[in-house]
Design an enzyme around this catalytic site. Structure first.
Site, PDB file in Angstrom:
ATOM      1  N   LYS A  54      -5.883   3.530   9.320  1.00 18.31           N
ATOM      2  CA  LYS A  54      -5.009   4.504   8.671  1.00 18.31           C
ATOM      3  C   LYS A  54      -5.561   5.927   8.830  1.00 18.31           C
ATOM      4  O   LYS A  54      -4.817   6.867   9.078  1.00 18.31           O
ATOM      5  CB  LYS A  54      -4.853   4.154   7.190  1.00 18.31           C
ATOM      6  CG  LYS A  54      -3.974   2.929   6.979  1.00 18.31           C
ATOM      7  CD  LYS A  54      -3.898   2.558   5.530  1.00 18.31           C
ATOM      8  CE  LYS A  54      -2.948   1.369   5.348  1.00 18.31           C
ATOM      9  NZ  LYS A  54      -2.900   0.902   3.975  1.00 18.31           N
ATOM     10  N   SER A  74       0.812  -1.224   0.000  1.00 21.62           N
ATOM     11  CA  SER A  74       0.000   0.000   0.000  1.00 21.62           C
ATOM     12  C   SER A  74       0.840   1.267   0.000  1.00 21.62           C
ATOM     13  O   SER A  74       0.307   2.363  -0.010  1.00 21.62           O
ATOM     14  CB  SER A  74      -0.963  -0.006   1.188  1.00 21.62           C
ATOM     15  OG  SER A  74      -0.233   0.137   2.367  1.00 21.62           O
TER      16      SER A  74
END
Ligand code: ADP
Length: 817
Positions: free
Chosen positions: A733, A690
């Protein structure tokens, strides 16, 4: 009468031998009882100059042998001595002279005893063959060597005999002479006797000697072993008797037989499966036959103790009252609505089906979010005993399943050990940190755990030490983990995952105020009146002294404050009234701030880009730095990047190369530079795809000389064509971005649907930009648009200019070619 041997032979009386072989060159006494034999000896003494032909019988069982029952070869012997014994038999001392063949005289009957008279036969001597000297000599020496060895353990062969044998001159004679002294089975003797070639004969003798020596040494060893074993047993017996006597003398009555009887009684009384009882009693029986001071006694005793101490059929009364359970869970933990709801559903199903065969619950989340303490509350809510087993660092299958009893110091596995401690076999078993197990050459603990957690198998769990089936199916297992990726898939399959994502600041404030502070105050022996913490102080601790997804550091810092206050209470005694903890008093108590909250980590810089990572401790900001230097096109990555992340860096470079025209870069720009990608906090391993967009942005920024906005964070995997792919852990996140005072977050468009899981408070504080390709990312993240850049732009350092495609004719590249 000519009795000297000659070629044509001569007549001699014949006597058959049973189980005896007479060798030439040997002197042997024999007892003679058969009438025919006695007559033959008498005639030999009187008429044949004491010479007689002795021929072995083929079959020793034949009482009255005929000529056909005799060997073809015999020995001509001389009678040296003759002694009549009172019972009518005679003892004769024969001296063997030479081998000879014999012939029945014509006309005599087939029966040896011819009409009650003795038999005479025609005897022809067999001359000894001559052998080649060196071979015979060597063989004689080795044979003598063996004979000396043999004589060492055989007193019948005296040194005199050895000396006499040493003087024998030919191999054949030596073989015969030696055989006269050996005590061997007559069949072996016959075989040697019948071997006419002297070398072959002595070889056979040598082999027989060797075999005898081997047998003798084996006998000695066996005797020695038996003797020492007997001595040891006697010694132990003797000492044990002494110990008993001493105990008796001192009035102590811990008689081992009584101890064994005690064990038997316990087996009779304890509720356990028949299989376990039988096995246990078998072991107790063994104990009876062992000396109590022996090491083995202790081993068996320990094993028996384990069987007796384990809970086999002792179930603790459990209740399932959903309302009460909800109250307990709420009283112990703030928030955590989803996990609590899921646990209550689980309990409700259990109540209905009245057994436990459901999936195992697995609580997954960063440290300090309350996983373990939630499990403890479940134990309280269901009235089960609570056991916790930390699997962190368990790398040996035997730690779960135990060692076999053959190992010295063997113990059952941790599951069985824990059950012995709780004394019930229906506790709530918390398997903590199931993702921290590892595997090495000693076997895979997760395989054993699979068996433990499988409702189909765990009713007969076989611990290696116990070697008995144990029923684990009454146990309520809950596992915890920081992240899923390290848990083997088959194990994940057995479990239902419940995520605890981490807390928002408001939640943390609430937890601190209502749970952590009261708890710590009490644990430190203070009263709520003695310590009052202002709201601002709580916020300051959260902002400036902790940076975490859970509340563990928060609790630690609060504990530190409590300690300092407790110190004052003790110090100031009556003078102490109340400690008011305010924001300004914190540096005095907790030291300088550990984190700068609300301040940007850095200004917008070239090549420095903020990514969002999802680690075991929750969401994290992850800064990626790219530096360019003259070189040959190498890409270096540092900061403990995993393979996936290294590949992402390569993919990012390939993407930029494929788009070099659009970025205004020379097609071969990479040939003259080295690219160094670094992710600070180098000690923490980082991996995952990611970071793709972050790497591309950082690289483009470095190549074009355009700074990246420091208040932008991003996450997303990237393809070689620049498409942005979805990622996991969005909620965590975004929490991290929120904690890190980020303004804008770039996320993959496909992740938009996950936003509904994110608390509104977070969404309000962030500008979320869903994107589909890398160009959009660059547009948002770079401080200037790529399209605006033109060659020779003031901000661009020379190295960037040299990489531009259009005007390199004016500005030569920096690198020396
Ligand atoms: P984990 O097992 O997830 O690492 P713990 O269960 O050890 O975390 O929790 C750490 C501490 O935080 C415990 O003292 C626990 O009581 C407290 N705690 C965590 N979450 C909450 C909550 N939601 N409400 C109250 N206390 C909590």
């Amino acid at each position: 009468m000519n009795i000297e041997p000659n070629d044509k032979g001569h007549m001699l009386p014949l006597m058959s031998l049973r189980e005896v072989v007479m060798f030439p060159k040997s002197i042997t006494p024999l007892f003679v009882g058969r009438e025919a034999s006695i007559r033959a000896i008498e005639r030999a003494s009187s008429d044949f100059d004491k010479q007689i032909m002795l021929v072995p019988q083929r079959d020793s069982n034949v009482e009255r042998p005929g000529f056909g029952d005799l060997f073809e070869i015999g020995t001509v012997c001389r009678i040296l001595q003759l002694l009549r014994l009172p019972d009518g038999t005679i003892k004769v001392l024969f001296e063997g002279l030479y081998r000879a063949t014999w012939l029945r005289p014509e006309g005599s009957s087939k029966v040896l005893e011819d009409g009650g008279d003795f038999s005479q036969v025609r005897v022809t001597p067999i001359p000894e063959m001559v052998t080649a000297a060196p071979e015979g000599e060597a063989l004689m020496r080795t044979a003598m060597e063996s004979l000396r060895d043999y004589a060492k353990n055989n007193k019948k062969i005296s040194p005199d005999i050895l000396q006499a044998l040493g003087a024998v001159a030919t191999p054949g004679h030596l073989a015969d002479a030696v055989m006269g002294h050996l005590k061997l089975d007559y069949r072996k003797k016959q075989e040697v006797f019948a071997t006419l070639d002297p070398v072959e004969r002595l070889t056979k003798v040598y082999e027989l000697l060797q075999a005898e020596i081997d047998i003798a040494s084996m006998e000695r060893r066996i005797k020695g072993r038996v003797k020492s074993q007997m001595e040891r047993n006697q010694r132990e017996y003797y000492l044990n008797e002494q110990i008993k006597a001493i105990h008796k003398e001192m009035g102590r009555e811990d008689d081992p037989t009584q101890e064994v009887a005690e064990l038997e009684k316990r087996f009779a009384e304890k509720d356990m499966p028949e299989e376990a009882r039988e096995k246990g009693l078998r072991e107790v029986k063994k104990l009876r036959q062992m000396p109590p001071s022996s090491a083995e006694y202790t081993v068996v005793h320990n094993y028996v103790d384990w069987i007796l101490d384990l809970p086999w059929n002792s179930l603790k009364e459990t209740t399932i009252d959903i309302g009460a359970a909800r109250e307990i869970l709420d009283a112990d933990h703030f928030g955590l609505e989803k996990p609590k709801e899921r646990i209550l559903e689980y309990l409700a199903v259990q109540k209905l089906v009245n057994k436990l065969k459901g999936p195992i619950l697995c609580l997954v989340g960063p440290p300090g979010v309350g996983k373990t303490s939630l499990v403890k509350s479940v134990a309280r809510a269901t009235g089960r005993e609570y056991v916790r087993l930390s699997l962190g660092g368990v790398r040996d299958e035997a730690e779960i399943r135990g060692h076999r009893r053959t190992y010295v110091g063997a113990l059952p596995g941790k599951i069985i050990q824990s059950l012995k401690r709780v004394k019930f076999n229906n506790p709530l078993f918390c398997l903590d940190e199931i993702d921290k197990m590892s595997m090495d050459f000693r076997g895979d603990p997760s395989a054993a755990l699979l068996e433990v957690l499988d409702p189909e198998q765990n009713c007969a769990f076989n611990d290696h030490y116990l070697d008995l089936d144990y029923d684990l199916s009454q146990i309520f297992f809950i596992t915890t983990a920081n992240s899923l990726h390290a848990i083997p898939l088959p194990l994940q399959d057995r479990m239902e995952i419940i995520r605890l994502p981490g807390y928002l600041e408001t939640e943390k404030r609430h937890i601190a105020r209502n749970f952590l502070i009261p708890k710590q105050i009490e644990m430190h022996g203070l009263t709520p009146e003695q310590m009052q913490v202002s709201e601002n102080a709580v916020v300051e601790i959260i902002h400036s002294y902790t940076r975490e997804a859970g509340v563990r550091s928060l609790e630690r810092e609060i504990a530190t404050v409590c300690r300092k206050v407790a110190m004052r209470v003790v110090d100031e005694k009556e003078k102490f009234e109340t400690a008011h903890i305010s924001r300004s008093s914190l540096p005095g108590l907790l030291g300088v701030k550990k984190y700068r909250h609300g301040e940007k980590e850095h200004d917008s810089q070239i090549g420095v880009c903020t990514g969002l990572a999802y680690t075991e401790v929750g969401g994290e900001l992850l800064v990626v730095e790219t530096a360019l230097m003259p070189g040959k096109g190498n890409v270096n990555t540092t900061g403990k990047l995993g393979d996936v992340m290294k590949e992402s860096a390569q993919a990012a470079l390939s993407y930029v190369r494929s788009r070099s025209d659009a970025f205004g870069l020379r097609r071969d720009f990479y040939k003259t530079i080295d690219i160094h990608v670094h992710v600070p906090e180098g000690a923490t391993p980082k991996d995952g795809p990611s970071a793709g967009v972050t790497l591309v942005t950082s690289l483009v920024s470095a190549l074009l000389g355009i700074p990246v906005r420091s208040d932008v964070a991003m996450t997303g995997e990237i393809t070689l064509r620049g498409r942005v792919l979805p990622i996991g852990g969005l909620r965590e996140k975004l929490l991290a971005a929120h904690r890190g005072m980020i303004h804008t977050v770039i996320i993959p468009k496909d992740n938009e649907r996950d936003l509904k899981e994110v608390p509104a408070e977070i969404l309000k504080s962030l500008v979320i930009k869903p994107v589909e390709n890398a160009d959009e990312v660059l547009e948002i993240a770079l401080t200037a648009s790529v399209g605006d850049i033109f060659p020779g732009r003031a901000t661009a350092a020379p190295v960037y200019q040299s990489l531009r495609g259009h005007d390199d004719a004016h500005e030569p590249p920096l690198t020396a070619q």
